[in-house]
Motif scaffolding. Structure first.
Motif, PDB file in Angstrom:
ATOM      1  N   VAL A  24       5.199   9.523   0.752  1.00  0.00           N
ATOM      2  CA  VAL A  24       4.823   7.932   1.169  1.00  0.00           C
ATOM      3  C   VAL A  24       4.106   7.278   0.347  1.00  0.00           C
ATOM      4  O   VAL A  24       4.443   6.299   0.187  1.00  0.00           O
ATOM      5  N   GLY A  25       3.337   8.025  -0.748  1.00  0.00           N
ATOM      6  CA  GLY A  25       2.819   7.268  -1.776  1.00  0.00           C
ATOM      7  C   GLY A  25       3.947   6.768  -2.632  1.00  0.00           C
ATOM      8  O   GLY A  25       3.749   5.355  -3.132  1.00  0.00           O
ATOM      9  N   LEU A  26       4.888   7.400  -2.924  1.00  0.00           N
ATOM     10  CA  LEU A  26       6.400   6.995  -3.751  1.00  0.00           C
ATOM     11  C   LEU A  26       6.629   5.828  -2.921  1.00  0.00           C
ATOM     12  O   LEU A  26       7.219   4.778  -3.505  1.00  0.00           O
ATOM     13  N   GLU A  27       6.871   5.828  -1.697  1.00  0.00           N
ATOM     14  CA  GLU A  27       7.492   5.045  -0.848  1.00  0.00           C
ATOM     15  C   GLU A  27       6.997   3.496  -1.070  1.00  0.00           C
ATOM     16  O   GLU A  27       7.505   2.420  -1.193  1.00  0.00           O
ATOM     17  N   LYS A  28       5.518   3.475  -0.693  1.00  0.00           N
ATOM     18  CA  LYS A  28       4.671   2.387  -0.916  1.00  0.00           C
ATOM     19  C   LYS A  28       4.734   1.790  -2.045  1.00  0.00           C
ATOM     20  O   LYS A  28       4.808   0.858  -2.233  1.00  0.00           O
ATOM     21  N   LEU A  32       6.030  -1.735  -3.365  1.00  0.00           N
ATOM     22  CA  LEU A  32       5.129  -2.908  -3.909  1.00  0.00           C
ATOM     23  C   LEU A  32       5.791  -3.325  -5.288  1.00  0.00           C
ATOM     24  O   LEU A  32       6.171  -4.364  -5.581  1.00  0.00           O
ATOM     25  N   LEU A  33       6.442  -2.135  -6.280  1.00  0.00           N
ATOM     26  CA  LEU A  33       6.776  -2.619  -7.446  1.00  0.00           C
ATOM     27  C   LEU A  33       8.063  -3.289  -7.424  1.00  0.00           C
ATOM     28  O   LEU A  33       8.752  -3.917  -8.209  1.00  0.00           O
ATOM     29  N   GLY A  34       8.827  -2.992  -6.079  1.00  0.00           N
ATOM     30  CA  GLY A  34      10.276  -3.428  -5.996  1.00  0.00           C
ATOM     31  C   GLY A  34      10.112  -5.043  -5.814  1.00  0.00           C
ATOM     32  O   GLY A  34      11.081  -5.650  -5.899  1.00  0.00           O
ATOM     33  N   ASN A  35       9.167  -5.479  -5.251  1.00  0.00           N
ATOM     34  CA  ASN A  35       8.893  -6.943  -4.963  1.00  0.00           C
ATOM     35  C   ASN A  35       8.179  -7.473  -5.993  1.00  0.00           C
ATOM     36  O   ASN A  35       8.195  -8.649  -6.161  1.00  0.00           O
ATOM     37  N   VAL A  80      -5.678  -2.245  -0.937  1.00  0.00           N
ATOM     38  CA  VAL A  80      -5.594  -0.703  -0.783  1.00  0.00           C
ATOM     39  C   VAL A  80      -4.477  -0.332   0.084  1.00  0.00           C
ATOM     40  O   VAL A  80      -4.186  -0.925   1.325  1.00  0.00           O
ATOM     41  N   ILE A  81      -3.754   0.894  -0.029  1.00  0.00           N
ATOM     42  CA  ILE A  81      -2.821   1.287   0.775  1.00  0.00           C
ATOM     43  C   ILE A  81      -2.993   2.846   0.867  1.00  0.00           C
ATOM     44  O   ILE A  81      -3.025   3.348  -0.588  1.00  0.00           O
ATOM     45  N   ALA A  82      -3.226   3.432   1.761  1.00  0.00           N
ATOM     46  CA  ALA A  82      -3.529   5.124   1.911  1.00  0.00           C
ATOM     47  C   ALA A  82      -2.393   5.487   2.480  1.00  0.00           C
ATOM     48  O   ALA A  82      -1.800   5.092   3.652  1.00  0.00           O
ATOM     49  N   GLY A  83      -1.496   6.499   2.043  1.00  0.00           N
ATOM     50  CA  GLY A  83      -0.759   7.121   2.127  1.00  0.00           C
ATOM     51  C   GLY A  83      -0.724   8.664   2.088  1.00  0.00           C
ATOM     52  O   GLY A  83       0.166   9.120   1.464  1.00  0.00           O
ATOM     53  N   TYR A 116       0.397  -4.939   7.823  1.00  0.00           N
ATOM     54  CA  TYR A 116       1.529  -3.853   7.692  1.00  0.00           C
ATOM     55  C   TYR A 116       2.488  -4.468   6.284  1.00  0.00           C
ATOM     56  O   TYR A 116       2.355  -5.594   6.095  1.00  0.00           O
ATOM     57  N   LEU A 117       2.966  -3.539   5.753  1.00  0.00           N
ATOM     58  CA  LEU A 117       4.183  -3.715   4.908  1.00  0.00           C
ATOM     59  C   LEU A 117       5.273  -3.839   5.796  1.00  0.00           C
ATOM     60  O   LEU A 117       5.871  -3.292   6.670  1.00  0.00           O
TER      61      LEU A 117
END
Length: 188
Positions: A24-28, A32-35, A80-83, A116-117
């Motif tokens: 999930v951390g990888l997905e988030k 983020l970095l993809g955008n 902050v994003i918690a995953g 939400y993302l």
């Protein structure tokens, strides 16, 4: 009814904390970095996937901290994003963020989220964000795929042409808007 207020953030001007180094951390992190490839991101987790470690070579503003989450990591963070796969840790992150008045997203827990993302369609400079109000990220993903297929790749040329026209227009704001509205009527 979806009462969310849509917003596009200049993430490169923020310092984002991601708590969680698993899938999930990888997905988030990818979202983020993809955008926003220039975003300053700190990721903290006791275990960090190799795919995340490899990303530090591509994104110099990505900092990894291989430790358990602690409230001290909120210092100087804007978002902050918690995953994590630990609900107690995710709830602690959310609670700490509330106390520090930092907006937080807790993956897969809409009730703990300030935001939400979205699922994002990208065609050059055009970005379309899709939200289901946290009800079905899978539907948002599928709808994104539909829009990616429908929207032509030539949209960037259209945006560039409209920018050039806007820069050449004379008059006040209202006059410019009226002219641009007239030009873009064909998009209906």
């Amino acid at each position: 009814m979806n009462t969310l207020f849509p917003i596009f953030l200049k993430a490169e001007n923020l310092h984002v904390l991601i708590v969680g180094g698993g899938y999930v951390g990888l997905e988030k992190l990818n979202a983020l970095l993809g955008n926003s490839p220039e975003a300053r991101v700190t990721l903290v987790a006791p275990d960090i996937r190799d795919e995340i470690r490899e990303m530090t070579h591509l994104f110099p503003k990505l900092q990894l901290i291989q430790e358990a989450y602690h409230e001290i990591y909120l210092s100087d963070k804007d978002l902050v994003i918690a995953g994590t796969n630990d609900k107690a840790v995710n709830q602690q992150v959310q609670s700490d963020c509330k106390r520090h008045r930092i907006l937080v997203n807790v993956a897969d827990t809409p009730d703990l989220c300030d935001f939400y993302l979205s699922s994002v369609v990208k065609k050059g400079d055009l970005k379309v964000a899709i939200s289901t109000n946290g009800k079905s990220p899978t539907f948002a993903k599928r709808f994104r795929e539909v829009l990616e297929d429908i929207l032509p790749d030539s949209l960037q040329e259209t945006l560039d042409n409209l920018t050039a026209i806007r820069n050449q227009l004379k008059g006040d704001f209202v006059q410019k808007m009226e002219k641009l509205n007239e030009i873009t009527k064909v998009l209906r």
